[in-house]
Design a protein around this motif. Structure first.
Motif, short mmCIF file in Angstrom:
data_model
loop_
_atom_site.label_atom_id
_atom_site.label_comp_id
_atom_site.label_asym_id
_atom_site.label_seq_id
_atom_site.Cartn_x
_atom_site.Cartn_y
_atom_site.Cartn_z
N GLU A 61 0.97 -1.26 0.07
CA GLU A 61 0.04 0.13 0.15
C GLU A 61 0.75 1.08 -0.03
N HIS A 62 0.03 2.18 -0.58
CA HIS A 62 1.42 3.38 -1.21
C HIS A 62 0.33 4.56 -0.23
N SER A 63 0.72 5.79 -0.59
CA SER A 63 -0.39 6.94 -0.44
C SER A 63 -0.06 8.08 -1.39
N CYS A 114 5.12 9.76 0.37
CA CYS A 114 3.99 8.50 0.81
C CYS A 114 4.15 8.79 2.32
N MET A 116 3.08 5.61 4.36
CA MET A 116 3.29 4.88 4.78
C MET A 116 5.02 4.37 5.23
N HIS A 119 8.13 4.91 3.95
CA HIS A 119 8.65 4.86 2.62
C HIS A 119 9.71 6.00 2.29
N MET A 124 9.94 7.71 -1.32
CA MET A 124 8.71 7.98 -2.01
C MET A 124 8.67 9.18 -1.52
CU CU Z 1 4.61 4.12 0.00
#
Ligand code: CU
Length: 134
Positions: A61-63, A114, A116, A119, A124
């Motif tokens: 999962e990423h944001s 991101c 998470m 990350h 990211m």
């Molecule tokens: Cu991520």
């Protein structure tokens, strides 16, 4: 007749200029992988509705988080940074989504990360540049 040709040439030149990708755009296409945003830098006009199309090409999962003007997540994204989120969306692996958000009214650069755990440190990170419209 010459005037018409000149007009057509002018219109074509304007169209070519509009297609160039150096200026601000109200459309963002981004791919998220483990662990990068690709591309990672975007330029948008102030106050406009931005259509963001995200595809997730990774396995976890990423944001996609845009931090508020003048803030950044520092070394790592933690609880204290959540108050500084301007806009956020989460995406599961192999998903894709198209969303609209309104660009900030304040020109400048905004950090993209991101959220998470780990990350941001893994790379990211990105940049949203908001510019006044010409
Ligand atoms: Cu991520």
């Amino acid at each position: 007749m010459k005037k018409i040709i000149a007009l057509i040439v002018t219109i074509l030149a304007l169209l070519l200029t509009a297609c160039g990708n150096s200026g601000p755009s109200t459309k963002i296409n981004v791919s998220m992988t483990d662990f990068t945003f690709s591309p990672s830098e975007f330029t948008v006009p102030t106050g406009e509705e931005i259509t963001l199309h995200i595809t997730h090409d990774g396995t976890v999962e990423h944001s996609f988080i845009v931090m508020k003007y003048g803030t950044d997540a520092g070394e790592m994204f933690d609880e204290a940074d959540k108050a500084n989120i301007f806009w956020e969306m989460d995406l599961q692996p192999e998903d894709s989504n198209t969303l609209v958000f309104t660009a900030p009214e304040q020109p400048g650069t905004y950090q993209i990360i991101c959220g998470m755990v780990g990350h941001l440190q893994s790379g990211m990170i990105g940049k949203l540049t908001v510019v006044n419209q010409q």
